[in-house]
Design a protein around this motif. Structure first.
Motif, PDB file in Angstrom:
ATOM      1  N   TYR A  89       0.830  -1.205   0.000  1.00 45.81           N
ATOM      2  CA  TYR A  89       0.000   0.000   0.000  1.00 45.81           C
ATOM      3  C   TYR A  89       0.867   1.259   0.000  1.00 45.81           C
ATOM      4  O   TYR A  89       0.493   2.275  -0.589  1.00 45.81           O
ATOM      5  N   TRP A  92       1.877   2.005  -3.569  1.00 43.20           N
ATOM      6  CA  TRP A  92       0.724   2.547  -4.294  1.00 43.20           C
ATOM      7  C   TRP A  92       0.433   3.981  -3.871  1.00 43.20           C
ATOM      8  O   TRP A  92       0.202   4.852  -4.709  1.00 43.20           O
ATOM      9  N   THR A  93       0.475   4.248  -2.573  1.00 39.88           N
ATOM     10  CA  THR A  93       0.210   5.597  -2.067  1.00 39.88           C
ATOM     11  C   THR A  93       1.248   6.584  -2.589  1.00 39.88           C
ATOM     12  O   THR A  93       0.905   7.700  -3.002  1.00 39.88           O
TER      13      THR A  93
END
Length: 133
Positions: A89, A92-93
Motif C-alpha cells: 500500500y 501505491w500511495t
C-alpha cells in the motif's frame, strides 16, 4: 489416522501454506520497493496494490477459517502478511501522491502562463489607452 489427527495435519499444512504464501508476497513487494518509481511504472504500482490487497485479504480471512477447524491450536503466521500489505500500500500511495503532485505542477504552470498572458494583454490595453490620450 483418526479424524483429530487428520484435522491436525490439515491445520499444520494450511499454516505452512499460508506462511509460504506470505513469504512470497513479501518477497514480491520487496522486489518492487528496490525499483525506482520511474522504472517501476504503472504496472509495478498496480502489482504492488494487488499484492497488498491479497495479503490483506489473507490476513483478514484465513485465521477465521482455520479457527473453525476442530483443532486450532497453532497460530497463523501473519507478520509477513502485515508487512506485505503495509509496504504494498505504501508503494501505491507514493505513486498516487507523485501523480497528484505532477498534475498540480502542470496545472500551476498552466495557470501561471494564463496569468502572464492576461498581464501582457492588460499592459497592451494600458499602452493603447495612454497613446490615445
Amino acid at each position: 489416522l483418526e479424524s483429530d489427527e487428520r484435522a491436525e495435519l490439515l491445520l499444520r499444512s494450511a499454516n505452512e501454506a499460508v506462511g509460504q504464501l506470505a513469504a512470497l508476497l513479501l518477497q514480491q513487494v520487496e522486489g518492487l520497493e528496490r525499483l525506482s518509481c520511474d522504472s517501476r511504472g504503472q504496472v509495478g504500482v498496480d502489482q504492488a496494490l494487488y499484492l497488498a490487497q491479497t495479503a490483506s485479504a489473507i490476513e483478514t480471512h484465513v485465521p477465521s477459517i482455520l479457527a473453525r477447524l476442530p483443532s486450532s491450536s497453532s497460530e497463523v503466521p501473519v507478520s509477513n502478511l502485515v508487512a506485505a500489505s503495509t509496504r504494498g500500500y505504501a508503494i501505491w500511495t507514493d505513486a498516487v501522491v507523485a501523480k497528484g503532485r505532477d498534475l498540480l505542477r502542470t496545472s500551476l504552470r498552466s495557470l501561471k502562463q494564463e496569468g502572464d498572458a492576461i498581464t501582457r494583454s492588460w499592459e497592451e490595453v494600458e499602452v493603447s489607452v495612454e497613446t490615445e490620450t
